[in-house]
Design an enzyme around this catalytic site. Sequence first.
Site, PDB file in Angstrom:
ATOM      1  N   HIS A 291       8.488  -5.018  -1.263  1.00 38.36           N
ATOM      2  CA  HIS A 291       7.872  -5.986  -1.794  1.00 38.36           C
ATOM      3  C   HIS A 291       7.470  -5.133  -3.492  1.00 38.36           C
ATOM      4  O   HIS A 291       6.082  -6.668  -3.156  1.00 38.36           O
ATOM      5  CB  HIS A 291       6.814  -6.393  -0.997  1.00 38.36           C
TER       6      HIS A 291
ATOM      7  N   ASP B 177       0.570  -1.085  -0.174  1.00 41.82           N
ATOM      8  CA  ASP B 177      -0.045   0.005   0.224  1.00 41.82           C
ATOM      9  C   ASP B 177       0.418   1.219   0.080  1.00 41.82           C
ATOM     10  O   ASP B 177       2.318   1.163   0.474  1.00 41.82           O
ATOM     11  CB  ASP B 177      -1.324  -0.074   0.978  1.00 41.82           C
TER      12      ASP B 177
ATOM     13  N   ASN C 172       4.718  -5.020  18.474  1.00 42.01           N
ATOM     14  CA  ASN C 172       3.071  -5.959  17.626  1.00 42.01           C
ATOM     15  C   ASN C 172       2.358  -6.442  18.291  1.00 42.01           C
ATOM     16  O   ASN C 172       2.388  -5.989  19.591  1.00 42.01           O
ATOM     17  CB  ASN C 172       4.145  -7.251  17.192  1.00 42.01           C
TER      18      ASN C 172
ATOM     19  N   SER D 116       4.994 -10.541  10.964  1.00 48.93           N
ATOM     20  CA  SER D 116       4.762 -11.724  11.633  1.00 48.93           C
ATOM     21  C   SER D 116       6.180 -12.476  11.505  1.00 48.93           C
ATOM     22  O   SER D 116       6.534 -13.681  12.876  1.00 48.93           O
ATOM     23  CB  SER D 116       3.735 -12.446  10.937  1.00 48.93           C
TER      24      SER D 116
HETATM   25  N1  APR Z   1      -0.911  -3.332  15.057  1.00 45.08           N
HETATM   26  C1  APR Z   1       0.412  -4.060  15.627  1.00 45.08           C
HETATM   27  N2  APR Z   1       0.364  -5.198  14.410  1.00 45.08           N
HETATM   28  C2  APR Z   1      -1.047  -5.826  14.245  1.00 45.08           C
HETATM   29  C3  APR Z   1      -1.915  -5.332  14.527  1.00 45.08           C
HETATM   30  C4  APR Z   1      -2.515  -3.822  14.655  1.00 45.08           C
HETATM   31  N3  APR Z   1      -2.963  -3.193  14.438  1.00 45.08           N
HETATM   32  N4  APR Z   1      -2.776  -6.251  13.105  1.00 45.08           N
HETATM   33  C5  APR Z   1      -1.856  -7.484  13.083  1.00 45.08           C
HETATM   34  N5  APR Z   1      -0.489  -6.994  14.005  1.00 45.08           N
HETATM   35  C6  APR Z   1       0.476  -7.674  14.028  1.00 45.08           C
HETATM   36  C7  APR Z   1       0.099  -9.262  13.833  1.00 45.08           C
HETATM   37  O1  APR Z   1       0.259  -9.746  15.411  1.00 45.08           O
HETATM   38  C8  APR Z   1       1.263  -9.968  12.914  1.00 45.08           C
HETATM   39  O2  APR Z   1       2.569 -10.518  13.601  1.00 45.08           O
HETATM   40  O3  APR Z   1       1.170  -7.927  12.155  1.00 45.08           O
HETATM   41  C9  APR Z   1       1.930  -9.210  12.025  1.00 45.08           C
HETATM   42  C10 APR Z   1       1.296  -9.332  10.100  1.00 45.08           C
HETATM   43  O4  APR Z   1       1.742 -10.657   9.838  1.00 45.08           O
HETATM   44  P1  APR Z   1       1.458 -10.687   8.314  1.00 45.08           P
HETATM   45  O5  APR Z   1       0.306 -11.210   7.760  1.00 45.08           O
HETATM   46  O6  APR Z   1       2.316 -12.307   8.341  1.00 45.08           O
HETATM   47  O7  APR Z   1       2.175  -9.132   7.520  1.00 45.08           O
HETATM   48  P2  APR Z   1       3.834  -9.415   7.133  1.00 45.08           P
HETATM   49  O8  APR Z   1       4.976 -10.072   7.990  1.00 45.08           O
HETATM   50  O9  APR Z   1       3.850  -8.113   6.718  1.00 45.08           O
HETATM   51  O10 APR Z   1       3.964 -10.317   6.349  1.00 45.08           O
HETATM   52  C11 APR Z   1       5.377 -10.265   5.393  1.00 45.08           C
HETATM   53  O11 APR Z   1       4.359 -12.188   3.242  1.00 45.08           O
HETATM   54  O12 APR Z   1       2.622 -12.623   2.699  1.00 45.08           O
HETATM   55  C12 APR Z   1       3.822 -11.522   2.450  1.00 45.08           C
HETATM   56  O13 APR Z   1       4.557 -10.133   0.911  1.00 45.08           O
HETATM   57  C13 APR Z   1       3.617 -10.444   2.009  1.00 45.08           C
HETATM   58  O14 APR Z   1       4.448  -8.415   2.507  1.00 45.08           O
HETATM   59  C14 APR Z   1       4.755  -9.592   3.639  1.00 45.08           C
HETATM   60  C15 APR Z   1       5.368 -10.664   3.596  1.00 45.08           C
END
Ligand code: APR
Length: 237
Positions: free
Chosen positions: A109, A94, A202, A179
């Site tokens: 990404h 985004d 997180n 994550s």
């Molecule tokens: N505030 C803080 N943390 C949050 C919130 C929030 N409101 N909501 C969710 N989270 C945390 C979750 O606990 C989780 O650890 O955000 C994290 C999101 O994890 P993912 O969905 O795995 O996203 P991300 O780590 O960005 O994924 C990495 O993987 O799927 C591919 O390319 C894609 O860029 C992405 C990459």
Amino acid sequence: MTKIVVLTGAGVSAESGIPTFRASDGLWEGHRVEEVATPEGFRANPELVLDFYNQRRRKLLSPDVKPNAAHVALANWEASLPPSDFLLITQNVDNLHVRAGSKNVVPMHGELLKARCVDTGEVFPWLDDITLETPHPKRPDQLGRLRPHIVWFGEMPLEMEKIGEALIDCDCFVSIGTSGKVYPAAGFVQMTPTECWRVEINLNSSDNSQAFDDSFVGHATEQVPRFVDAWKKRYGS
Ligand code: APR
């Protein structure tokens, strides 16, 4: 304490209405990752993949998706520092960091609001749907040669050299809303110097929480401004 590197993931945009990836059902908005986020998936079913990103692009452009207090706090923090001291690496596709006013941003990404020619790699700003009938912006007789400018699994993230140089030289590394399951980003914390202050923000503890010195647990919209205040108190900026 000067050089700061921030890494953000889907959690920073969750409170702007953009769902995170790894829901408990293991699906991305109803799809398997291999279907919609790999070059093989695109080759097998380009229409499905283009449509998946078209829907996400439309959502990003809808008036209800806006930068939140976490994006704004990061942009204000950067504005208070010399430009060369702050790098924001985001895994998010985004544009919410830039819309909030962040300047030194590396979207490792890719970017949802860009399209890429599958033949030449040329990248174009893009706000519309991409379909198999979309003409190439420079060569309109060529149809269906565009894909989203997104780094899929199995592809090389963008600007890795710039990222590596910033990581090995930073005094503070902050990982927000990710994550820690996807490499290389999940390994960035290990590349920071020994004396670096490593902070995780997180909602829950992530897969590599043990690699951080401190953690701020909770919603990014609350914890990021709280952390920036703590940083300013600690370093008197
Ligand atoms: N505030 C803080 N943390 C949050 C919130 C929030 N409101 N909501 C969710 N989270 C945390 C979750 O606990 C989780 O650890 O955000 C994290 C999101 O994890 P993912 O969905 O795995 O996203 P991300 O780590 O960005 O994924 C990495 O993987 O799927 C591919 O390319 C894609 O860029 C992405 C990459």
